[in-house]
Every structure is written in structure tokens, then in C-alpha cells.
Design an enzyme around this catalytic site. Sequence first.
Site, PDB file in Angstrom:
ATOM      1  N   HIS A  50      40.041  35.534  37.438  1.00  0.00           N
ATOM      2  CA  HIS A  50      40.891  34.579  36.730  1.00  0.00           C
ATOM      3  C   HIS A  50      41.334  33.524  37.742  1.00  0.00           C
ATOM      4  O   HIS A  50      40.827  33.478  38.856  1.00  0.00           O
ATOM      5  CB  HIS A  50      42.067  35.285  36.034  1.00  0.00           C
ATOM      6  CG  HIS A  50      43.110  35.795  36.977  1.00  0.00           C
ATOM      7  ND1 HIS A  50      44.095  34.987  37.493  1.00  0.00           N
ATOM      8  CD2 HIS A  50      43.300  37.014  37.518  1.00  0.00           C
ATOM      9  CE1 HIS A  50      44.864  35.695  38.304  1.00  0.00           C
ATOM     10  NE2 HIS A  50      44.403  36.928  38.342  1.00  0.00           N
ATOM     11  N   ALA A  51      42.270  32.695  37.413  1.00  0.00           N
ATOM     12  CA  ALA A  51      42.621  31.516  38.209  1.00  0.00           C
ATOM     13  C   ALA A  51      42.917  31.800  39.687  1.00  0.00           C
ATOM     14  O   ALA A  51      42.331  31.163  40.559  1.00  0.00           O
ATOM     15  CB  ALA A  51      43.802  30.795  37.573  1.00  0.00           C
TER      16      ALA A  51
END
Length: 87
Positions: free
Chosen positions: A15-16
Site C-alpha cells: 500500500h502507500a
Amino acid sequence: MVTRSITIQNSVGLHARPATYFIQEANKYKSTISIKKDKRKVNAKSLLGVLSLGIVQGMTIEIEAEGADEKEAVEGLENLIDSGFAE
């Protein structure tokens, strides 16, 4: 060209935040680096490219590097993944 298959172990995948760490590590190397998942291949130095793969825990990706420091690049990225992205 150096290619290695790696299974993502951290609970949130790429994810980010982990994707950002991954890209920062990839940008340390001069080699062209790609991530392959299924039939898709993206630039490992691109946040949008990495996030677009939707990589989650348990998925196996292939890291491919080509250039002067290709071996070091693949090893560095593999070590980062194996560390769990410090999460």
C-alpha cells in the site's frame, strides 16, 4: 538482467507507505527496475505503477533489473521486502 520472484509477507502488502519505501530503495540504483505481477509489468520507480498492481500479502511478484548495478538492486529490494518494510 537479474530476475527474482519474491512473496510479499507484510500484512498490508504494497500500500502507500511500503510502496514509497520500495520506490525510494529502487531509486538508489541506476539500473532499470520493473515489477511483474501476473502479466502486468510496471516501472518499480513509479508510485502509481506500483500501486496499480494491487499487491497484497501472500502475492508473489517478480523483480527484474537490468543495468550496471542490477544484482545489488534486486538484492536491496528483496532485503527491504523481507524486512517487512519496517512496519
